[in-house]
Write a protein that holds these residues in place. Structure first.
Motif, PDB file in Angstrom:
ATOM      1  N   THR A 186     -24.510  51.069 -37.527  1.00 15.67           N
ATOM      2  CA  THR A 186     -25.597  51.647 -37.430  1.00 15.67           C
ATOM      3  C   THR A 186     -26.925  51.695 -38.685  1.00 15.67           C
ATOM      4  O   THR A 186     -26.224  52.647 -39.223  1.00 15.67           O
ATOM      5  CB  THR A 186     -25.201  52.847 -36.639  1.00 15.67           C
ATOM      6  N   CYS A 192     -19.459  50.745 -18.785  1.00 10.35           N
ATOM      7  CA  CYS A 192     -20.890  51.101 -18.524  1.00 10.35           C
ATOM      8  C   CYS A 192     -20.634  51.070 -16.648  1.00 10.35           C
ATOM      9  O   CYS A 192     -21.493  52.554 -16.266  1.00 10.35           O
ATOM     10  CB  CYS A 192     -21.742  49.257 -17.920  1.00 10.35           C
ATOM     11  N   ALA A 235     -24.980  55.942 -22.375  1.00 11.24           N
ATOM     12  CA  ALA A 235     -25.543  54.718 -22.825  1.00 11.24           C
ATOM     13  C   ALA A 235     -26.802  55.256 -24.081  1.00 11.24           C
ATOM     14  O   ALA A 235     -27.556  56.476 -23.365  1.00 11.24           O
ATOM     15  CB  ALA A 235     -26.451  53.671 -21.991  1.00 11.24           C
ATOM     16  N   GLY A 236     -27.109  54.757 -25.671  1.00  7.94           N
ATOM     17  CA  GLY A 236     -27.621  55.265 -26.126  1.00  7.94           C
ATOM     18  C   GLY A 236     -27.067  56.373 -27.045  1.00  7.94           C
ATOM     19  O   GLY A 236     -27.580  56.741 -28.158  1.00  7.94           O
ATOM     20  N   THR A 285     -24.285  52.764 -31.345  1.00  8.66           N
ATOM     21  CA  THR A 285     -24.580  52.727 -30.823  1.00  8.66           C
ATOM     22  C   THR A 285     -23.910  52.304 -29.324  1.00  8.66           C
ATOM     23  O   THR A 285     -24.701  51.457 -29.220  1.00  8.66           O
ATOM     24  CB  THR A 285     -26.077  52.994 -30.384  1.00  8.66           C
ATOM     25  N   THR A 286     -23.769  52.888 -27.584  1.00  9.94           N
ATOM     26  CA  THR A 286     -23.693  52.459 -27.135  1.00  9.94           C
ATOM     27  C   THR A 286     -24.135  51.830 -26.031  1.00  9.94           C
ATOM     28  O   THR A 286     -25.163  52.679 -25.833  1.00  9.94           O
ATOM     29  CB  THR A 286     -22.669  54.188 -26.001  1.00  9.94           C
ATOM     30  N   SER A 287     -23.983  51.110 -25.438  1.00  9.89           N
ATOM     31  CA  SER A 287     -25.415  50.545 -24.606  1.00  9.89           C
ATOM     32  C   SER A 287     -24.506  49.913 -23.417  1.00  9.89           C
ATOM     33  O   SER A 287     -23.374  49.033 -23.812  1.00  9.89           O
ATOM     34  CB  SER A 287     -25.850  49.581 -25.894  1.00  9.89           C
ATOM     35  N   ASP A 295     -27.679  47.606 -22.423  1.00 11.67           N
ATOM     36  CA  ASP A 295     -28.596  45.919 -22.544  1.00 11.67           C
ATOM     37  C   ASP A 295     -28.141  46.022 -23.353  1.00 11.67           C
ATOM     38  O   ASP A 295     -27.646  46.118 -24.412  1.00 11.67           O
ATOM     39  CB  ASP A 295     -29.253  47.269 -22.016  1.00 11.67           C
ATOM     40  N   ALA A 329     -29.182  45.450 -27.730  1.00  9.47           N
ATOM     41  CA  ALA A 329     -29.369  46.364 -28.668  1.00  9.47           C
ATOM     42  C   ALA A 329     -29.775  46.516 -29.424  1.00  9.47           C
ATOM     43  O   ALA A 329     -29.125  44.379 -29.947  1.00  9.47           O
ATOM     44  CB  ALA A 329     -28.841  47.810 -28.082  1.00  9.47           C
TER      45      ALA A 329
END
Length: 477
Positions: free
Chosen positions: A28, A130, A179-180, A199-201, A203, A205
Motif C-alpha cells: 500500500t 466479496c 471493501a476499502g 487494501t481490500t477491494s 473493483d 484499485a
C-alpha cells in the motif's frame, strides 16, 4: 544493479494471471504519494527470484529509489513513465532475509522486510471474499514437520494469533471487513517471515496486478470466415463457449473459444457444427481484432472444439490443441471404438494447430491419436483453456479419457522436444475428467480436476496416485 525490465502495465496484469507462478504480496503506498504510485514485493519461485514491481498509474513520470541496507549495488534508481511499470529482481536462496525501502520524491515511502520464502515449503497468501466481506489469509505448511505460524495485525483486536499447522497441512484465517479496508499482516514461523499489505477491494484499485473485464465475443458479434457448405462467410453464431487465453513472447494476447454455430450442444451433439474462433490483440489488450475462425473441419457435420493454448517460451511457437468429432453422435460420453487410428470414424481425436507468427497464421492440423491414445480407451478429449511449460522446458497439455470399462480419467500428454514428439502420462484417478495444471516452486505439477471428489494432482511420468488437497478450515479472528 539488479536486472531491470520494462513492463507495459496492461501486459503485466495479463501475464500475472496466466502464468500462475507469481506469488504477489501487494503493498500500500503511503498516504502522501500520488494515487497509483506503488511498489509491490513478490516472488517467482520457478526462477528463485525476489521481485519488486514498480507501478506508476499517475499522470507524471515517477523516480523510484530502492534501498537494501548492506546489499551490494544498493541503492538503485529507476524512472518509470506515466502509465507504465518496471520490475527489479534479485536471485536468492531460500530463507534469505531482505529489507527493501522504496521511495519517490512525490511521497511514496514503503519498507518491506522478510525472509525469501521460495523453497522453504511455507507460504502465506491473502484474498478478499466479496460475497461475505472477508479478508482471507491462507497459510500452507509443505514441510515434513509441524510449524507454529504467528499472524500479527498492528492495532487489530485480538492480534497476534498463533496456529500450529501439521506437516503437509494448511489453514485459513479470515476477518470480516468491508471493501476499502487497509491491512498489514506479518506472518512468521521458524524459517519464514513475510509481510502482506494492501487494501481490500472488489473493483479496480491501486496496486499491481489489476484485472478488468472486457466483453470480446457474444452471439451478436460478427465472426469472419465461418465455414458452411459452399464456402466461407461472415456471420453470427448461436452460442459461444469454452474460452482459452494466452500471451505470446512478443506480448500478443490471443483468446480462443468454441464457435457453436447452430446450438449450445457439446461436440457430437446436435448437428455437430462447432468451429474454433480466435480474437487477437497486438497492443497489450487495449484493442482487439475482429474475431475470425482459425480452424474448421471440411463439413458442417464435423466438429472441432474445447481449444487449449500453450506457448513454447523457448521457440515462440503457439499451440492450439483441440478435440475433433467426425460426425454427430461421436462424443466423450457416447460412441467409442477401441482404436487409435488417425481416420477412425467412431472416435474423438486429439489434434493441434500451431502459429509461428503470434497468431497471425495457423498451420494445418496435426493428428495425435496414434501417438497418445491407448487403443483400449473408448474416448478421449483435450481439457480446454491452457497447457503449461515447466521450468525444465517440458510442454504439458491435460486430457481426459474413458477406459475400456467406460470410467473417465484425467491425465496429460507431454513433450520434451518442443513438440516434435508427444507421449501420454499416467492416470490421476477414476471418475474424474477435465483438469488444469500449474507447476509449483518445488517442480511438482498440481492439477485442479473436475470431479465429485476432492481435487487431485499428478506428475507425468510415471503414473501417480491422486494427491488430495485438504480444504482449509476457517477460523474467525
Amino acid at each position: 544493479m539488479p536486472p531491470v525490465r520494462a513492463i507495459p502495465r496492461r501486459v503485466t496484469a495479463v501475464l500475472a494471471v496466466l502464468l500462475g507462478l507469481l506469488t504477489v504480496l501487494p503493498a500500500t503506498p503511503a498516504q502522501a504519494a500520488p494515487a497509483g504510485v506503488s511498489a509491490t514485493v513478490g516472488a517467482d519461485c520457478t526462477t528463485g527470484r525476489l521481485l519488486l514491481l514498480l507501478d506508476n498509474r499517475s499522470t507524471t513520470a515517477q523516480t523510484y529509489t530502492v534501498t537494501w541496507p548492506g546489499r551490494s549495488g544498493s541503492p538503485w534508481t529507476r524512472t518509470v513513465a506515466a502509465g507504465s511499470g518496471a520490475e527489479l529482481y534479485w536471485t536468492l536462496s531460500p530463507g534469505t532475509p531482505y529489507t527493501l525501502r522504496t521511495t519517490t520524491p512525490t511521497g511514496l515511502d514503503e519498507t518491506t522486510s522478510g525472509l525469501f520464502h521460495c523453497g522453504t515449503g511455507m507460504s502465506a497468501l491473502t484474498s478478499f471474499d466479496c460475497t461475505n466481506g472477508r479478508l482471507q489469509l491462507a497459510l500452507e505448511n509443505r514441510t515434513t514437520t509441524a510449524r507454529d505460524f504467528t499472524v500479527t495485525w498492528p492495532g487489530r483486536t485480538g492480534s497476534p494469533w498463533t496456529r500450529t499447522i501439521a506437516a503437509g497441512g494448511n489453514y485459513l484465517h479470515y476477518w470480516t471487513v468491508g471493501a476499502g479496508a487497509p491491512y498489514t499482516l506479518r506472518v512468521t514461523a521458524p524459517g519464514f517471515d513475510t509481510t502482506l499489505r494492501g487494501t481490500t477491494s472488489c473493483d479496480l484499485a491501486t496496486g499491481n496486478p489489476q484485472m478488468t473485464s472486457t466483453t470480446l465475443l457474444t452471439t451478436q458479434t460478427v465472426i469472419r470466415d465461418l465455414n458452411r457448405t459452399g464456402g466461407r462467410y461472415d456471420g453470427t453464431i448461436a452460442s459461444v463457449r469454452i474460452p482459452g487465453l494466452a500471451v505470446t513472447n512478443n506480448g500478443t494476447v490471443i483468446a480462443v473459444a468454441d464457435a457453436r454455430v447452430n446450438g449450445s450442444y457439446d461436440l457430437g451433439g446436435g448437428t455437430n457444427n462447432i468451429q474454433i474462433v480466435m480474437i487477437r490483440s497486438t497492443d497489450g489488450g487495449r484493442t482487439f481484432e475482429q474475431p475470425r475462425v482459425i480452424h474448421a473441419p471440411p463439413t458442417t457435420s464435423e466438429g472441432v472444439g474445447d481449444p487449449s493454448l500453450l506457448v513454447d517460451r523457448a521457440t515462440g511457437v503457439v499451440y492450439c490443441f483441440f478435440t475433433y468429432s467426425p460426425r454427430p453422435g461421436i462424443s466423450f460420453w457416447s460412441g467409442g471404438s477401441g482404436l487409435n487410428t488417425a481416420d477412425d470414424p467412431n472416435s474423438m481425436h486429439l489434434r493441434y494447430i500451431t502459429s509461428r507468427d503470434n497468431g497471425a497464421t495457423w498451420s494445418a492440423p496435426v493428428e495425435l491419436n496414434p501417438a497418445v491414445k491407448d487403443p483400449t480407451w473408448r474416448q478421449v478429449f483435450f481439457s480446454s483453456g491452457h497447457g503449461i511449460q515447466t521450468s525444465t522446458g517440458r510442454l504439458i497439455q491435460p486430457i481426459a479419457y474413458r477406459d475400456s470399462a467406460g470410467t473417465s480419467h484425467a491425465a496429460n500428454i507431454y513433450s520434451d522436444d518442443h513438440g516434435a514428439t508427444w507421449r501420454r502420462g499416467g492416470s490421476a484417478g477414476g471418475n474424474i475428467n477435465e483438469s488444469k495444471a500449474i507447476e509449483r516452486g518445488t517442480g511438482a505439477i498440481v492439477q485442479n480436476i473436475r470431479t465429485t471428489r476432492p481435487a487431485a494432482a499428478s506428475t507425468p511420468p510415471p503414473p501417480t496416485a491422486p494427491r488430495r488437497s485438504a480444504r482449509p478450515r476457517p477460523a474467525r479472528c
